[in-house]
Design a protein around this motif. Sequence first.
Motif, mmCIF file in Angstrom:
data_model
loop_
_atom_site.group_PDB
_atom_site.id
_atom_site.type_symbol
_atom_site.label_atom_id
_atom_site.label_comp_id
_atom_site.label_asym_id
_atom_site.label_seq_id
_atom_site.Cartn_x
_atom_site.Cartn_y
_atom_site.Cartn_z
ATOM 1 N N PRO A 43 0.832 -1.209 0.000
ATOM 2 C CA PRO A 43 0.000 0.000 0.000
ATOM 3 C C PRO A 43 0.864 1.256 0.000
ATOM 4 N N ASP A 44 0.381 2.277 -0.658
ATOM 5 C CA ASP A 44 1.073 3.564 -0.687
ATOM 6 C C ASP A 44 0.711 4.318 0.587
ATOM 7 N N PRO A 45 1.690 4.580 1.460
ATOM 8 C CA PRO A 45 1.367 5.251 2.727
ATOM 9 C C PRO A 45 0.800 6.658 2.535
ATOM 10 N N ALA A 46 1.033 7.274 1.390
ATOM 11 C CA ALA A 46 0.511 8.618 1.142
ATOM 12 C C ALA A 46 -0.952 8.581 0.691
ATOM 13 N N ARG A 55 -8.861 5.481 5.318
ATOM 14 C CA ARG A 55 -8.149 5.264 6.577
ATOM 15 C C ARG A 55 -8.301 6.430 7.533
ATOM 16 N N ASP A 56 -8.408 7.640 7.004
ATOM 17 C CA ASP A 56 -8.505 8.818 7.871
ATOM 18 C C ASP A 56 -9.836 8.876 8.611
ATOM 19 N N SER A 57 -10.927 8.617 7.909
ATOM 20 C CA SER A 57 -12.256 8.740 8.542
ATOM 21 C C SER A 57 -12.779 7.425 9.089
#
Length: 143
Positions: free
Chosen positions: A109-112, A135-137
């Motif tokens: 996965p791209d961490p950004a 992932r943020d919400s």
Amino acid sequence: MGPASLTPAELAAALESAAPPELLDVRPRKERRIARLPGDGWIPLDELPGRLAELPKDRTLVVYDHLGTGARTAVRLLTTRGFAGALALEGGIDAYSRVVEPTVPRYAPDPADPFTLLQFPRPETGCLAYLLADRDSGAAVVI
């Protein structure tokens, strides 16, 4: 109706048969460095229209990419150009790694990227399902 396809399990069986299919990777070079299937050929999707003469019309040709979208596009093109035996690998190399051969590396996965996309088979329908999560919400949807 979409282009003709086969599942990772069907590909594994076909590769063990007396007349295994040709494999064609249509991903860009940078993705090919992550993983590939043994014995495959490689023509990036954007080069495919100009390189059709390199492919056999008299054999089954299984086209793959990361998740299957590019492979379906390639099979549509190949079918219109007389490649009756062209098939897309459902779920791409990612599904093949998960279902058949776990030694085939998977994409990290791209961490950004705040989104996660997972693809998984639905045995009751024979179709694929997708989980898209932020992932943020913490919000997620299954399609």
